[in-house]
Design a protein around this motif. Structure first.
Motif, short mmCIF file in Angstrom:
data_model
loop_
_atom_site.label_atom_id
_atom_site.label_comp_id
_atom_site.label_asym_id
_atom_site.label_seq_id
_atom_site.Cartn_x
_atom_site.Cartn_y
_atom_site.Cartn_z
N ILE A 34 83.69 49.72 18.50
CA ILE A 34 85.13 49.40 18.49
C ILE A 34 85.70 49.62 19.90
O ILE A 34 86.47 48.81 20.42
N GLU A 35 85.27 50.73 20.52
CA GLU A 35 85.75 51.00 21.87
C GLU A 35 85.36 49.90 22.85
O GLU A 35 86.15 49.51 23.71
N GLU A 36 84.14 49.41 22.69
CA GLU A 36 83.69 48.31 23.57
C GLU A 36 84.64 47.12 23.46
O GLU A 36 84.97 46.48 24.45
N VAL A 37 85.04 46.83 22.22
CA VAL A 37 85.96 45.70 22.01
C VAL A 37 87.30 46.01 22.68
O VAL A 37 87.86 45.18 23.40
N LEU A 38 87.79 47.23 22.46
CA LEU A 38 89.10 47.59 23.01
C LEU A 38 89.10 47.60 24.53
O LEU A 38 90.12 47.35 25.16
N ASN A 39 87.93 47.86 25.13
CA ASN A 39 87.85 47.94 26.60
C ASN A 39 87.31 46.67 27.24
O ASN A 39 86.90 46.68 28.39
N SER A 40 87.28 45.59 26.49
CA SER A 40 86.60 44.40 27.01
C SER A 40 87.46 43.53 27.91
O SER A 40 86.97 42.57 28.48
N GLU A 41 88.73 43.88 28.05
CA GLU A 41 89.62 42.97 28.78
C GLU A 41 89.31 42.88 30.27
O GLU A 41 89.11 43.87 30.95
N ILE A 42 89.26 41.64 30.76
CA ILE A 42 89.03 41.37 32.18
C ILE A 42 90.08 40.34 32.59
O ILE A 42 90.39 39.43 31.83
N LYS A 72 94.39 37.10 31.09
CA LYS A 72 93.70 38.27 30.53
C LYS A 72 92.75 37.79 29.45
O LYS A 72 93.16 37.15 28.49
N LEU A 73 91.48 38.08 29.65
CA LEU A 73 90.44 37.58 28.74
C LEU A 73 89.77 38.77 28.06
O LEU A 73 89.57 39.80 28.68
N ARG A 74 89.43 38.60 26.78
CA ARG A 74 88.81 39.73 26.10
C ARG A 74 88.04 39.29 24.86
O ARG A 74 88.13 38.14 24.44
N ILE A 75 87.28 40.23 24.32
CA ILE A 75 86.68 40.03 23.01
C ILE A 75 87.83 40.16 22.02
O ILE A 75 88.50 41.20 21.96
N ASP A 76 88.06 39.11 21.25
CA ASP A 76 89.30 39.03 20.47
C ASP A 76 89.25 39.79 19.16
O ASP A 76 90.27 40.27 18.68
N GLY A 77 88.08 39.87 18.56
CA GLY A 77 88.06 40.42 17.21
C GLY A 77 86.80 41.19 16.87
O GLY A 77 85.89 41.35 17.70
N ILE A 78 86.77 41.68 15.64
CA ILE A 78 85.63 42.43 15.11
C ILE A 78 85.20 41.76 13.83
O ILE A 78 86.04 41.35 13.02
N GLU A 124 77.90 42.99 26.29
CA GLU A 124 77.75 43.62 27.61
C GLU A 124 78.76 42.99 28.56
O GLU A 124 79.11 41.82 28.44
N LYS A 125 79.17 43.79 29.56
CA LYS A 125 80.21 43.31 30.48
C LYS A 125 79.79 42.04 31.21
O LYS A 125 80.59 41.12 31.39
N GLU A 159 77.80 46.30 41.12
CA GLU A 159 78.49 46.95 40.02
C GLU A 159 79.34 48.11 40.54
O GLU A 159 80.37 48.45 39.95
N THR A 160 78.93 48.70 41.66
CA THR A 160 79.72 49.79 42.25
C THR A 160 81.08 49.24 42.70
O THR A 160 82.11 49.87 42.52
N ASP A 161 81.05 48.04 43.29
CA ASP A 161 82.31 47.46 43.76
C ASP A 161 83.21 47.03 42.59
O ASP A 161 84.41 47.24 42.62
N ILE A 162 82.61 46.38 41.60
CA ILE A 162 83.42 45.89 40.47
C ILE A 162 82.77 46.35 39.16
O ILE A 162 82.03 45.60 38.52
#
Lengths: 455, 315
Positions: A111-119, A125-131, A306-307, B262-265
């Motif tokens: 869940i945290e991964e989803v919440l922290n996915s925004e780039i 602002k792009l993110r994983i939208d759902g679970i 993954e990021k 990855e260190t930079d971003i």
């Protein structure tokens, strides 16, 4: 197919009462046909005709809002098969699969991964939208427990409850009152009770047919039959899954579904498509997801986020869902590449995002810290902007003066794109005390250009 | 309600192109339908991926894509053999990067020598690419085409500014030719017509509508490719029926996303996985848009794309 203005006109009261705001019923009919007004503006039309009109004028792929509040996402509403015809409307939704067989700490972590996915990328602002919570345990208690964790930790993230057990679905969904979740798992055996649950909980219903690898398209016939039966039970917010898992089957089914909706206005398949893209190999999963992004999936369920994978998938989605008729723009600004000092070179270019990306990329490659003054030219490239009178000496001079760059750099030299060398005299005239240097015509000449300056 | 899937009828087809000689030829193109639409027509050949090598060490490539070749890339012959024998490359794309005035400014005869050496060391078909300096390419590719006479290679790229000499050399020495225009359907059509007006066989052409990397204009290449395929298949436009190439690696491995650490971003995650994924996603997107030939660099990106192609063509 959608009705023409004249066909609609025949169904209207023909009183020219003007209550809709238009002088005649015919004018109103024309606006309706173009989708610029809704039938609700006509107070005198009988209910049955209203419904008929609403149905024929509806977008071929049903619009559905998944979730509520800031994180709600729109699905469907698509009108074409190819992006060069018209913009793809609602970017597909990415959802992370969470199995209810996982330990609580693992559920928390995902869940945290989803919440922290925004780039953020190009101002979006792009993110994983759902679970997508899956009932792998087939156990109602475990499903409920996992749903509770999600409800507590991510109450505003849109959720898909994947289970074919109507009782398990109902228990879980009740934890998300009025949150517009999806219950995925209605099939030919359980659809009545699943539809009931969806109806009472105001949830969207995910309808699926068998998921055998390598099956022929008979599945779509079954799917169309099922959505009609469910619609008859009063549930119309539906997402559909043909069961396709293999690349070949996803492309075939999604193509047939989108064609049926767009070209034939075939309502039983005019719903957003959900695709399960999970694979053992995360890179292969990324490529299967890319297929869904390009070829008509509205929701794609992933097994890992993954990021590096997110960045690539978000970017692809952003690329393919841009409006082909409107150039992508970068904000007018002075951008720093590397860590420039008051002696660093200053380039100027237009705010067409591709121009900016290529110029900044080449400067970066040259490893010479620099400033880029990016000027708002409504997203046009250098030559086009110059030809359209948006990249002129006077406007450049004004922008440079207003930008505050004179406080950042000690020198007074500006490098202009080679294609607009013709502007150099006029800029020097309008921008007092500045020297204009003509840079390369193409951005790929920038590294050599900067090297030769340093030499 | 009974559902009958609506199948598209196509009036044209994509030319099939065979390269290489003797037992080691490769054929691509030839389909009568949109990419991978095997459910409504004939797709006789799968798309092919060529491994990119160059005549000078790849110092300008990011570290993570240099690494798989670090023991072989000092020499184009060793590098080519490694790709053929170890990576099982189906095609080798030799870029004569060292001839660029900003690189080593090598002479056309140096380039010809490298071409000869590489050709005699391997069996798989070869794509011979210039350094994308239109003036220099005109002399380098003529020498390279002669050096590879009758080996049925692909020579590239002919552009508006230099197509006459390069097309003539490809024709005289029995090669196929890449015609590159800049992200515009009409320019593409025009160049193809100009080249065929020289007497060059349109069935020996390959279109490069100009590649772009994911995030850096990919949508332009994507839509231009789709529109070229439309012209070929739906409108039976003979001048647009050549197979298309995506020169993926060159564009992907210079963007920030394949280089920033990855260190930079930190929010971008592992640089190695990110670079490979960037190349693979760019490649697969262009296959969906209509490319039949890809030029790529990282072995893991190539493998992943091949696996997904398998899923489209098998069973």
């Amino acid at each position: 197919m959608a009705l023409t203005g004249v066909e609609i006109f025949k169904l209207l009261p023909k009183t020219n009462c003007k209550k809709c705001g238009y002088p005649t019923c015919l004018a109103f009919a024309m606006k309706l046909a173009q989708g610029q007004v809704t039938i609700d503006s006509c107070p005198d039309i009988p209910e049955d005709i209203k419904q008929k009109l609403a149905e024929t004028s509806a977008p071929p792929v049903k619009p559905i809002v998944f979730g509520v509040g800031d994180r709600a996402v729109k699905l469907g509403e698509e009108t074409v098969l190819f992006r060069h015809e018209k913009k793809f409307v609602n970017p597909c939704v990415f959802a992370l699969e969470i199995k209810d067989t996982l330990a609580e700490s693992d559920i928390q972590r995902r869940i945290e991964e989803v919440l922290n996915s925004e780039i953020e990328r190009v101002g979006q602002k792009l993110r994983i939208d759902g679970i997508a919570l899956t009932n792998d345990s087939h156990d109602g208690g475990r499903f409920d427990a996992a749903a509770k964790i999600i409800a507590a930790k991510a109450p505003y993230v849109p959720v898909i409850f994947c289970t074919d057990n109507p009782v398990n679905a109902e228990t879980a969904v009740k934890l998300f009152p009025d949150k517009r979740p999806i219950i995925y798992g209605a099939n030919s055996e359980n659809y009545e009770s699943m539809a009931n649950t969806a109806k009472t909980c105001k949830a969207i219903l995910g309808v699926a047919v068998s998921s055998d690898f390598g099956r022929s398209s008979g599945g779509l016939d079954e799917l169309a039959t099922l959505t009609e039966k469910i619609k008859a039970l009063g549930v119309t917010d539906i997402v559909i899954d043909s069961g396709a898992k293999k690349a070949k089957d996803i492309l075939r089914d999604n193509t047939f579904i989108r064609r049926a909706a767009v070209k034939k206005n075939f309502k039983p398949l005019g719903y957003p498509v959900i695709t399960f893209a999970q694979r053992e190999d995360s890179l292969i999963e990324a490529l299967i997801t890319a297929l869904g992004v390009a070829k008509y999936s509205s929701i794609i369920v992933l097994s890992s986020i993954e990021k590096w994978k997110n960045l690539a998938l978000f970017t692809l989605r952003q690329n393919l869902y841009t409006d082909p008729q409107v150039p992508m723009q970068v904000k007018q600004n002075i951008y720093k590449i590397g860590e420039p000092t008051s002696d660093s070179p200053l380039f100027i270019t237009t705010n067409f995002s591709l121009t900016y990306f290529i110029v900044s990329g080449e400067i970066e490659n040259s490893k010479v810290p620099s400033y880029i003054a990016v000027m708002d030219c409504e997203g046009l490239s250098v030559l086009t902007a110059w030809a359209a009178g948006k990249f002129t000496a006077a406007k450049i001079a004004h922008f440079i003066k207003e930008s505050g760059i004179e406080n950042e750099v000690k020198h007074r030299e500006i490098i202009i794109p080679g294609y607009v060398a013709i502007l150099s005299g006029a800029i020097e005239e309008k921008l007092e005390g500045w020297k204009v240097t003509v840079g390369p015509r193409e951005a790929n000449g920038i590294p050599a250009f900067l090297r030769s300056r340093a030499a | 309600m009974a559902f009958t899937p609506s199948k598209e009828t196509y009036t044209g087809k994509v030319n099939s192109v065979t390269i290489g000689i003797d037992e080691s030829t490769v054929t691509f193109g030839g389909e009568h339908v949109l990419p991978f639409h095997t459910f409504e027509g004939v797709v006789p050949h799968r798309p092919v991926i060529a491994y990119e090598i160059q005549d000078v060490p790849p110092d300008d490539w990011p570290e993570n894509v240099q690494k798989p070749f670090e023991t072989v890339s000092h020499d184009p012959v060793t590098w080519a053999k490694f790709c053929q024998d170890v990576l099982k490359a189906k095609i080798i794309a030799l870029r004569l990067k060292g001839t660029h005035p900003d690189s080593k400014n090598r002479l056309p005869e140096d380039a010809a020598k490298t071409v000869k050496e590489v050709l005699s060391a391997i069996n798989v078909p070869v794509i011979i690419l210039g350094s994308n300096h239109t003036e220099k390419d005109a002399s380098v590719l003529v020498a390279a085409a002669e050096a590879a006479k009758n080996k049925n290679c692909i020579i590239g790229k002919a552009q508006e500014a230099n197509y006459k000499t390069i097309a003539a050399a490809a024709m005289a020495n029995n090669h196929k030719l890449i015609a590159m225009s800049e992200l515009d359907v009409n320019l593409c059509k025009q160049l193809n017509i100009l080249i065929t007006q020289l007497g060059f066989d349109r069935e020996k052409l390959i279109i490069d509508p100009m590649c772009s990397a994911l995030g850096y204009g990919l949508e332009y290449t994507y839509s231009v490719m789709e529109r070229i395929r439309f012209a070929a298949l739906m409108q039976n436009d003979l001048s647009m029926q050549a197979p298309m190439v995506g020169d993926i690696g060159l564009y992907v491995w210079k963007v920030k996303e394949t280089q920033a650490s990855e260190t930079d971003i930190p929010q971008w995650g592992s640089i190695e996985e990110r670079g490979i994924t960037w190349e693979a996603v760019t490649a697969i997107a262009l296959l969906f848009a209509g490319a039949e030939l890809l030029i790529m660099r990282h072995p893991r990106a190539v493998d992943a794309v091949e696996k997904v192609i398998d899923e489209f063509v098998e069973g």
